[in-house]
Design a protein around this motif. Structure first.
Motif, PDB file in Angstrom:
ATOM      1  N   ARG A  57      52.260  41.964  42.035  1.00 58.31           N
ATOM      2  CA  ARG A  57      52.932  42.418  40.823  1.00 58.31           C
ATOM      3  C   ARG A  57      51.918  42.837  39.756  1.00 58.31           C
ATOM      4  O   ARG A  57      52.095  43.874  39.094  1.00 58.31           O
ATOM      5  N   SER A  58      50.868  42.082  39.577  1.00 54.24           N
ATOM      6  CA  SER A  58      49.858  42.464  38.587  1.00 54.24           C
ATOM      7  C   SER A  58      49.089  43.697  39.040  1.00 54.24           C
ATOM      8  O   SER A  58      48.700  44.541  38.212  1.00 54.24           O
ATOM      9  N   ALA A  59      48.865  43.832  40.353  1.00 52.97           N
ATOM     10  CA  ALA A  59      48.176  45.014  40.866  1.00 52.97           C
ATOM     11  C   ALA A  59      49.017  46.267  40.644  1.00 52.97           C
ATOM     12  O   ALA A  59      48.491  47.336  40.306  1.00 52.97           O
ATOM     13  N   ALA A  72      46.086  49.193  45.620  1.00 49.09           N
ATOM     14  CA  ALA A  72      44.638  49.089  45.801  1.00 49.09           C
ATOM     15  C   ALA A  72      43.897  49.435  44.513  1.00 49.09           C
ATOM     16  O   ALA A  72      42.944  48.748  44.117  1.00 49.09           O
ATOM     17  N   LEU A  73      44.336  50.490  43.840  1.00 51.51           N
ATOM     18  CA  LEU A  73      43.736  50.879  42.567  1.00 51.51           C
ATOM     19  C   LEU A  73      43.862  49.752  41.551  1.00 51.51           C
ATOM     20  O   LEU A  73      42.906  49.400  40.850  1.00 51.51           O
ATOM     21  N   LEU A  78      41.749  45.068  38.425  1.00 57.04           N
ATOM     22  CA  LEU A  78      41.858  43.655  38.062  1.00 57.04           C
ATOM     23  C   LEU A  78      40.540  42.925  38.290  1.00 57.04           C
ATOM     24  O   LEU A  78      40.179  42.013  37.538  1.00 57.04           O
ATOM     25  N   ASP A  79      39.817  43.329  39.339  1.00 56.56           N
ATOM     26  CA  ASP A  79      38.558  42.666  39.668  1.00 56.56           C
ATOM     27  C   ASP A  79      37.363  43.253  38.926  1.00 56.56           C
ATOM     28  O   ASP A  79      36.233  42.787  39.107  1.00 56.56           O
ATOM     29  N   GLY A  80      37.613  44.281  38.124  1.00 55.72           N
ATOM     30  CA  GLY A  80      36.524  44.890  37.381  1.00 55.72           C
ATOM     31  C   GLY A  80      35.626  45.773  38.226  1.00 55.72           C
ATOM     32  O   GLY A  80      34.478  46.062  37.836  1.00 55.72           O
ATOM     33  N   ASP A 107      47.098  47.849  30.850  1.00 54.57           N
ATOM     34  CA  ASP A 107      46.240  46.681  30.647  1.00 54.57           C
ATOM     35  C   ASP A 107      47.026  45.431  31.017  1.00 54.57           C
ATOM     36  O   ASP A 107      48.115  45.192  30.478  1.00 54.57           O
ATOM     37  N   ILE A 108      46.492  44.608  31.925  1.00 50.11           N
ATOM     38  CA  ILE A 108      47.222  43.435  32.404  1.00 50.11           C
ATOM     39  C   ILE A 108      47.511  42.442  31.274  1.00 50.11           C
ATOM     40  O   ILE A 108      48.476  41.684  31.342  1.00 50.11           O
TER      41      ILE A 108
END
Length: 388
Positions: A57-59, A72-73, A78-80, A107-108
């Protein structure tokens, strides 16, 4: 496969999942076709798919969509990580990002709470009721990969002896405080089943919280007749037998126990398997079917498939199991009810409902509640005894 090619494979698999395939099925389908991929490639693709499934969901929020490319994007953001290092457009790599994709996503930190925590909206209610102020921290833990934990087989060796054998085999290990038999792998995690310690039956794969549940039932169970009523693969049955119990394993789906005889032989213990339970036992363990919410970091697909209707159905199944299993306990025996759920609906409320139905004939003598913040999966245990 190049790193970018692995991401391209993960995108393909995630698209199949979006079409309705189960994650494991989609991975298997890809693996059968991708004969060019080596074992390290398959492991890397699997890790990408599961990491994204945990944070789906956050991805989707960060990537601007539900497609494999968008997920994937979003995961890379999210991982910077720099998406342009993956979306290169080179051979076997994902196509380069379009201008629309570069501006898609949000922006998460601006996302709703359930999106940031990677949960369905309705799950926040049961989670908050069960965990209170620690709910967000537990949900955050469920967004990340679980540690790989082993159980030292006490029928063969002590934990220290097993750790020494694993270190000799080239594995980094550390004891886990949660259980006296738990060992955490600190670096490499693959290839365990080809090692001499495994072939010698020195250990089994088992989460630390699951081991802590067995710990709570007694260090020495010698001479006790024990029934593992919902045995599943038989991990707890083997752990109970290693403590000296005479163990009988049963499951509503006997096929789940198909590997148990081989595992028991390797472990040097005896476990009887039965389809129809007869007699009474000193200890009956019911590791009941549940939402699996305490283990969602291991089985992340479950947190997206669970519905309120299914949760209600599970509570009815749990009630039936408690009622049936209580009739299999000897007069002075114990009934142990366990789930790998975080929710009170499946834990405390089921025990309270059972005690109310029994109208004073049973009492609760022990209770254990664990969350991923304690060093293992989320687990619940209640031990019940007849009133004397």
């Amino acid at each position: 496969m190049t790193p970018a090619a692995r991401w391209a494979a993960a995108i393909e698999i995630l698209d199949r999942v979006a079409e309705g395939q189960a994650v494991e099925q989609a991975l298997t389908t890809w693996g059968r076709r991708a004969r060019y991929g080596g074992s390290k490639d398959r492991a890397a693709v699997r890790d990408i798919v599961f990491d994204i499934t945990r944070r789906r969901r956050s991805a989707a929020w960060a990537g601007g969509g539900e497609t494999g490319r968008a997920l994937a994007l979003g995961a890379l953001r999210l991982d910077g990580d720099d998406p342009d290092q993956v979306f290169t457009g080179a051979q076997y790599a994902p196509e380069a990002l379009s201008e629309g994709e570069r501006t898609a996503g949000k922006d998460i930190t601006t996302a709703p709470r359930a999106t940031r925590l990677d949960l369905q909206d309705w799950v926040l209610g049961p989670l908050d009721r069960a965990l209170g102020e620690t709910a967000d921290a537990v949900a955050e833990a469920l967004r990340h990969r679980a540690p790989v934990t082993l159980r030292a087989n006490l029928a063969r060796a002590t934990r220290d002896e097993v750790m020494t054998a694993l270190a000799t085999a080239g594995y980094g290990v550390a004891p886990v405080e949660l259980s006296a038999t738990a060992i955490r792998l600190t670096d490499r995690v693959r290839g365990l089943q080809t090692t001499a310690p495994f072939e010698a039956g020195l250990f089994e794969m088992q989460d630390a919280a699951s081991q802590a549940v067995v710990d709570r039932l007694g260090d020495d169970l010698s001479g006790l007749d024990v029934l593992d009523y919902c045995a599943g693969g038989g991990g707890k049955a083997l752990a109970l037998a290693a403590r000296g119990a005479r163990v009988t394993a049963h499951d509503a789906d006997p096929d789940r126990m198909r590997d148990l005889p081989v595992r028991a032989a390797r472990a040097g213990v005896s476990v009887a398997i039965t389809r129809a339970v007869e007699g009474r036992f000193d200890l009956v363990l019911c590791d009941a079917p549940c939402s699996g919410s305490g283990a969602w970091r291991r089985q992340p697909e479950g947190k997206w498939r669970l519905t309120e209707a299914r949760l209600a159905e599970l509570t009815r199944i749990q009630d039936d199991i408690l009622d049936t299993a209580s009739g299999l306990v000897s007069e002075k025996g114990r009934l142990a009810y366990a789930t790998c759920s975080l929710f009170r609906d499946e834990n405390e409320e089921r025990v309270a409902a059972f005690l109310e139905r029994q109208d004073g004939r049973w009492r609760q003598s022990d209770e254990l509640r664990l969350s991923p913040l304690d060093g293992g999966d989320g687990f619940y245990l209640a031990v019940l005894e007849r009133q004397r």
